[in-house]
Structures are given as C-alpha cells and as structure tokens.
Design a protein around this motif. Sequence first.
Motif, short mmCIF file in Angstrom:
data_model
loop_
_atom_site.label_atom_id
_atom_site.label_comp_id
_atom_site.label_asym_id
_atom_site.label_seq_id
_atom_site.Cartn_x
_atom_site.Cartn_y
_atom_site.Cartn_z
N SER A 181 0.85 -1.19 0.00
CA SER A 181 0.00 0.00 0.00
C SER A 181 0.88 1.24 0.00
CB SER A 181 -0.91 0.00 1.23
OG SER A 181 -1.83 -1.07 1.17
N VAL A 182 0.64 2.14 -0.96
CA VAL A 182 1.47 3.33 -1.13
C VAL A 182 0.55 4.54 -1.35
CG1 VAL A 182 3.40 4.37 -2.38
CG2 VAL A 182 3.22 1.88 -2.24
N ALA A 223 2.55 6.27 -5.26
CA ALA A 223 1.98 5.01 -5.73
C ALA A 223 2.33 4.74 -7.19
CB ALA A 223 0.47 5.01 -5.53
N ASP A 224 2.15 5.76 -8.04
CA ASP A 224 2.50 5.59 -9.45
C ASP A 224 4.00 5.39 -9.63
OD1 ASP A 224 -0.13 5.82 -10.22
OD2 ASP A 224 0.01 7.92 -10.85
N ARG A 238 1.52 -6.11 -6.57
CA ARG A 238 0.42 -5.16 -6.78
C ARG A 238 0.59 -3.95 -5.88
NH1 ARG A 238 -5.89 -6.30 -5.11
NH2 ARG A 238 -6.68 -4.20 -5.55
N VAL A 239 0.24 -2.77 -6.39
CA VAL A 239 0.32 -1.53 -5.61
C VAL A 239 -1.10 -1.06 -5.30
CG1 VAL A 239 1.12 0.86 -5.55
CG2 VAL A 239 2.49 -0.88 -6.71
N ASN A 240 -1.43 -1.02 -4.01
CA ASN A 240 -2.71 -0.47 -3.57
C ASN A 240 -2.54 1.03 -3.36
OD1 ASN A 240 -3.93 -3.06 -3.43
ND2 ASN A 240 -3.04 -3.39 -1.40
N TYR A 247 -3.10 5.72 5.13
CA TYR A 247 -1.79 5.15 5.43
C TYR A 247 -1.37 5.46 6.87
CZ TYR A 247 3.18 4.08 5.13
OH TYR A 247 4.43 3.55 5.38
N THR A 248 -1.52 6.72 7.28
CA THR A 248 -1.07 7.11 8.63
C THR A 248 -1.95 6.53 9.73
OG1 THR A 248 -2.28 9.20 8.40
CG2 THR A 248 0.07 9.21 7.87
#
Length: 291
Positions: A181-182, A223-224, A238-240, A247-248
Amino acid sequence: MKKIIVTGCNGQLGRAINKELTSNDGYELINTDVFQGEGIIPLDITDVDAVVKFVKESGAQAIINCAAYTAVDKQESDVDLSYRINAIGPRNLAIAATEAGAKLVHVSTDYVFDGNGTRPYIEFDKTGPVSVYGKTKLAGEEMVKQFAKDFFIIRTAWLYGDGKNFVKTMLSLSEKYDEVSVVKDQLGTPTSTKELAKAIHHLVGTENYGVFHGTCEGDTNWADFTEEIFRLAGKSTRVNHVTTAEYTARNPQAAPRPAYSILENYMLKLTSGYMFADWHDAIEDYIRELV
C-alpha cells in the motif's frame, strides 16, 4: 587541480558526487564524514573551530555540503540535534568558506515549503515549513545566506541513489509481499543523485550564485512511482493506492509529509538553460544499474 571538500561523503549524494567529480581530472576531492573510513577524514560540521581550521588548512577552493539530519520523524522529538546539524553545521561551513575564500554548495529540500501548493514551487516563492526538519533546513539556508559570500543553495526532493532510499525499500518489500500500500495523494518528482551530482558539477565551476531548485523533470505520486519501479524491475507485486490519511491511520508518523512537493528548476533554466533528465529516464537508468 581544484580541491573540493565533500561533507557527508558516505551518504547517497556524497557517493554520487564522488562518482561524478572523480571522473574529471580537474578536481581533487577531500572526503569527510562524521565517521572515519578508508579515504574519509572525520569532521564534525557542528564544531565551528574544527571546521574553520580544517577548511583553511585544506586549501580547498570549494565545499559541497551533503551532510544533513534527514530522519524526518525522529527530529520532531530531537529538535536540538536537528538544529545543530541542519542549521549550525551549514553556518560553520559558510563561515569557514568565507574565511578561506572558497565557494559553498549547500543542499536543501522541498520541506522548506508548506506542501500545500497548487503549481510547481519556484525559488522566489514564499517558504513556510511545517516540520522540524523543514524548519531546520530553512534555518540552514538562512545561515548560508548570512555568512557565506559565494554560495549555491540547491533544493531537491524525493532523492534516491547509492544507499537506503524509497526505491530500494519498495523492491525489498516486493520480495516479501504480493501487494503493498502506497500513498497516492502526495505529489513530487523522483530525483536521482546522479542527476543532482551532474547539476552540482555544472554549478560549482561557475559564479552563478544563488538559490536553485534541482529535481528531475516531470512529476508523479508515490503510488504511481512505485508501479514504475516494479515495472522496470520486472516485479509483479500489486500496488494499492491509498490516501495519506488511510496510510497514517495504520502507520502513524510524527512529522507531516507535504502533499505537494513539485519544484520547478526555474533559476537553472533562466540563468544557464541547464536541464535535468525526465524522472522516467532517470529511474530507468537507476534500475538498469541496480538489477
């Protein structure tokens, strides 16, 4: 042969400076850091007497300051150390450079802005740091302006190179997890130390003094950027895409991160026409060398 002192030589940018300038026969580098190592002279930039003495005795024509306290979250509770390294250190180098008649290249950061911009920041925009890191780095800039005669202040952002950085962290996570996750709502420009070292090389031989922004061209979000890293490295992770708030909530951070960190290299283009590489090309070059 011109002698150049490099402080923080063992960091990402210090290593890139060494690669860039040692390929040029016109420079002799004097490498310093807080820790002694092969070819490295120990120097504590927070000790003004030691710095002035060292610079004067070295006979250097220039100083490139790559030393900084960059642990953003730790600095929120370690304010004194942050000011010593990020503000007093540059002050000491500026004093020493002036006394020795040397140029000073000081590296700063996008964190000197408030991170709420809607267009790329140029060098003439109002600063307004919100974190201890940003405040101490801005104080360092002011110290350089006050005490140095011939200086270049270069603000950069999202830096990666030879050392611990976001790119390597993501690649390491891709070896352990099928997805990561980013954050998707923080904008900036990934910048390679290789490209920044080239720009410093370009400036240090001139008298084009002042404040500059130094980042690769173009912009993206974390993320990109991560997706591009994985694509270039042949990773299927995979990038969520998540918000900073999301995130925090799971990963509390002491220091606020800027939502908008896009810098425009306005002064470099205006005064010399110098151009950084596009961030896509720079990360492709980096990944190619890395893997």
